[in-house]
Design a protein around this motif. Structure first.
Motif, short mmCIF file in Angstrom:
data_model
loop_
_atom_site.label_atom_id
_atom_site.label_comp_id
_atom_site.label_asym_id
_atom_site.label_seq_id
_atom_site.Cartn_x
_atom_site.Cartn_y
_atom_site.Cartn_z
N CYS A 162 0.83 -1.20 0.00
CA CYS A 162 0.00 0.00 0.00
C CYS A 162 0.87 1.25 0.00
O CYS A 162 1.96 1.26 0.57
CB CYS A 162 -0.88 0.02 1.26
N TYR A 163 0.35 2.32 -0.58
CA TYR A 163 1.10 3.57 -0.61
C TYR A 163 1.11 4.21 0.77
O TYR A 163 0.09 4.25 1.46
CB TYR A 163 0.49 4.55 -1.62
N ASP A 164 2.27 4.68 1.18
CA ASP A 164 2.43 5.37 2.46
C ASP A 164 2.89 6.80 2.16
O ASP A 164 3.99 7.00 1.63
CB ASP A 164 3.46 4.65 3.34
N ALA A 165 2.04 7.77 2.46
CA ALA A 165 2.33 9.17 2.16
C ALA A 165 3.51 9.70 2.97
O ALA A 165 4.16 10.66 2.57
CB ALA A 165 1.10 10.03 2.40
N CYS A 166 3.80 9.09 4.12
CA CYS A 166 4.90 9.58 4.95
C CYS A 166 6.26 9.22 4.38
O CYS A 166 7.19 10.02 4.44
CB CYS A 166 4.76 9.04 6.38
N VAL A 167 6.39 8.02 3.82
CA VAL A 167 7.68 7.64 3.22
C VAL A 167 7.66 7.82 1.70
O VAL A 167 8.66 7.59 1.04
CB VAL A 167 8.08 6.19 3.59
N LYS A 168 6.48 8.21 1.17
CA LYS A 168 6.31 8.46 -0.27
C LYS A 168 6.71 7.25 -1.12
O LYS A 168 7.42 7.38 -2.11
CB LYS A 168 7.06 9.72 -0.69
N HIS A 169 6.22 6.09 -0.69
CA HIS A 169 6.53 4.85 -1.39
C HIS A 169 5.52 3.79 -0.96
O HIS A 169 4.88 3.93 0.07
CB HIS A 169 7.95 4.38 -1.03
N HIS A 170 5.40 2.72 -1.74
CA HIS A 170 4.57 1.59 -1.34
C HIS A 170 5.34 0.77 -0.30
O HIS A 170 6.53 0.51 -0.46
CB HIS A 170 4.24 0.71 -2.55
N VAL A 171 4.65 0.38 0.76
CA VAL A 171 5.23 -0.45 1.82
C VAL A 171 4.21 -1.52 2.21
O VAL A 171 3.02 -1.40 1.95
CB VAL A 171 5.62 0.38 3.07
N CYS A 172 4.69 -2.59 2.83
CA CYS A 172 3.81 -3.66 3.30
C CYS A 172 3.07 -3.20 4.54
O CYS A 172 3.68 -2.72 5.50
CB CYS A 172 4.63 -4.91 3.62
N LYS A 173 1.74 -3.32 4.50
CA LYS A 173 0.89 -2.91 5.63
C LYS A 173 -0.09 -4.03 5.96
O LYS A 173 -0.49 -4.78 5.07
CB LYS A 173 0.12 -1.64 5.31
N THR A 174 -0.50 -4.12 7.22
CA THR A 174 -1.48 -5.10 7.65
C THR A 174 -2.81 -4.81 6.97
O THR A 174 -3.26 -3.67 6.92
CB THR A 174 -1.66 -5.06 9.18
N VAL A 175 -3.44 -5.86 6.43
CA VAL A 175 -4.69 -5.68 5.68
C VAL A 175 -5.85 -5.35 6.60
O VAL A 175 -5.82 -5.63 7.79
CB VAL A 175 -5.05 -6.94 4.86
N GLU A 176 -6.87 -4.74 5.99
CA GLU A 176 -8.14 -4.50 6.67
C GLU A 176 -9.19 -5.31 5.93
O GLU A 176 -9.16 -5.42 4.71
CB GLU A 176 -8.50 -3.02 6.64
N PHE A 177 -10.13 -5.91 6.66
CA PHE A 177 -11.16 -6.72 6.05
C PHE A 177 -12.56 -6.11 6.15
O PHE A 177 -13.53 -6.74 5.84
CB PHE A 177 -11.18 -8.13 6.67
N TYR A 178 -12.67 -4.89 6.62
CA TYR A 178 -13.99 -4.26 6.75
C TYR A 178 -14.03 -2.95 6.03
O TYR A 178 -13.11 -2.44 5.55
CB TYR A 178 -14.38 -4.07 8.21
#
Length: 111
Positions: free
Chosen positions: A95-111
């Motif tokens: 997912c894109y992370d605006a703080c590091v200005k790059h895509h990083v691996c993030k924990t998914v959301e299911f809702y």
């Protein structure tokens, strides 16, 4: 008079070249392996040359968390950069992370 016209033409050419260069994504001509879109839908190279990622097979289930509007500067761990979901663990998404200005691996959301 000719010198002024020539100087004006040089200034205009420089401005046009700088404007066009700002539209070119980074790593153009350097064999970018993966292109991603940031939170403004602008393309950027998220898989620069020299970094090997696993091949993309399928998207991981779930959705990315919302992009943060503010950055705290506090992190519990170093972000893992990625060009697609298969570069992350199964319960994570790329997912894109605006703080590091790059895509990083993030924990998914299911809702």
């Amino acid at each position: 008079m000719k010198v002024q016209i020539l100087a004006a033409m040089v200034v205009v050419a420089t401005v046009v070249a700088m404007t066009e260069a700002s539209r070119v994504p980074p790593y153009l001509g350097r064999d970018c392996k993966h292109w991603c879109r940031d939170n403004n839908q602008a393309l950027y190279c998220c898989g620069p040359p020299g970094i090997t990622y696993p091949p993309f097979i399928r998207k991981h289930p779930g959705k990315c968390p919302s992009v943060r509007s503010t950055c705290t500067g506090v992190r519990s761990s170093r972000p893992k950069f990625c060009p697609h979901d298969d570069a992350c663990e199964f319960r994570s998404k790329c997912c894109y992370d605006a703080c590091v200005k790059h895509h990083v691996c993030k924990t998914v959301e299911f809702y």
